[in-house]
Design an enzyme around this catalytic site. Structure first.
Site, short mmCIF file in Angstrom:
data_model
loop_
_atom_site.label_atom_id
_atom_site.label_comp_id
_atom_site.label_asym_id
_atom_site.label_seq_id
_atom_site.Cartn_x
_atom_site.Cartn_y
_atom_site.Cartn_z
N ASP A 33 0.85 -1.18 0.00
CA ASP A 33 0.00 0.00 0.00
C ASP A 33 0.89 1.25 0.00
OD1 ASP A 33 -3.21 0.53 0.95
OD2 ASP A 33 -1.80 2.21 1.11
N ILE A 34 0.50 2.25 -0.78
CA ILE A 34 1.32 3.45 -0.92
C ILE A 34 1.29 4.30 0.36
CG2 ILE A 34 -0.43 5.03 -1.89
CD1 ILE A 34 1.71 5.75 -4.03
N GLU A 99 -12.16 3.42 -1.42
CA GLU A 99 -11.62 4.50 -2.27
C GLU A 99 -11.43 4.04 -3.71
OE1 GLU A 99 -7.87 5.94 -0.81
OE2 GLU A 99 -8.66 6.16 1.22
N VAL A 100 -10.93 2.83 -3.87
CA VAL A 100 -10.56 2.36 -5.21
C VAL A 100 -11.57 1.29 -5.65
CG1 VAL A 100 -8.77 1.31 -6.63
CG2 VAL A 100 -8.12 2.83 -4.74
N HIS A 104 -10.32 -5.43 -3.57
CA HIS A 104 -9.01 -5.69 -3.00
C HIS A 104 -9.14 -6.09 -1.54
CE1 HIS A 104 -9.95 -1.39 -2.67
NE2 HIS A 104 -9.32 -1.39 -1.52
N HIS A 106 -6.96 -5.87 1.98
CA HIS A 106 -5.81 -5.32 2.72
C HIS A 106 -5.29 -6.41 3.66
CE1 HIS A 106 -6.78 -0.89 2.10
NE2 HIS A 106 -7.95 -1.42 1.81
#
Ligand code: 5GP
Length: 122
Positions: A33-34, A99-100, A104, A106
């Site tokens: 994760d960024i 958000e995206v 996904h 995490h």
């Protein structure tokens, strides 16, 4: 909600923007994760175009669902968090602050993660 192929994870899958890869196979890509929220914070995304968990489970073939789940497990093992424990999170939709809009998981770990939610939802 229909899939928007311009989302950031679709761009990562197409190689249009970089990521720090942790694991990849035919079903999934895992990358850091960024904006990590724990010492270990990895995202695992299916290679197919699914918006959220409900979309994935409702639309993907069984082989893809099984392959993705195994990829999550292999990524957890590669991250070295099994002994001390870890958390899997899938934010889906507005209430979860997704958000995206590409499904996904995490993987977070590497420290005591505290209670499941920062404060109880009312
Ligand atoms: P969501 O709220 O959708 O469950 O989480 C999206 C996650 O994607 C966030 O934790 C955010 O930091 C991460 N993220 C957003 N843009 C990028 C990016 O360009 N690269 C990477 N590696 N992570 C990203």
């Amino acid at each position: 909600m229909s899939y928007d192929a311009s989302n950031i994870f679709a761009k990562i899958l197409r190689g249009e923007i970089p990521c720090t890869k942790v694991y990849e196979d035919e079903f999934a890509l895992a990358f850091k994760d960024i904006h990590p929220q724990a010492p270990v914070h990895i995202l695992v995304i299916p290679k197919g175009p699914y918006v959220s968990h409900d979309d994935f489970i409702g639309s993907a073939p069984d082989e893809e669902i099984a392959g993705f789940e195994r990829a999550v497990g292999k990524t957890v093992a590669a991250a070295g968090v099994i002994n001390d424990g870890y958390r899997l999170i899938a934010n889906c939709g507005v209430n979860a602050h997704q958000e995206v809009p590409h499904y996904h998981i995490h993987i977070v770990g590497g420290a005591d993660l505290g209670p499941m939610l920062a404060k109880p939802a009312k």
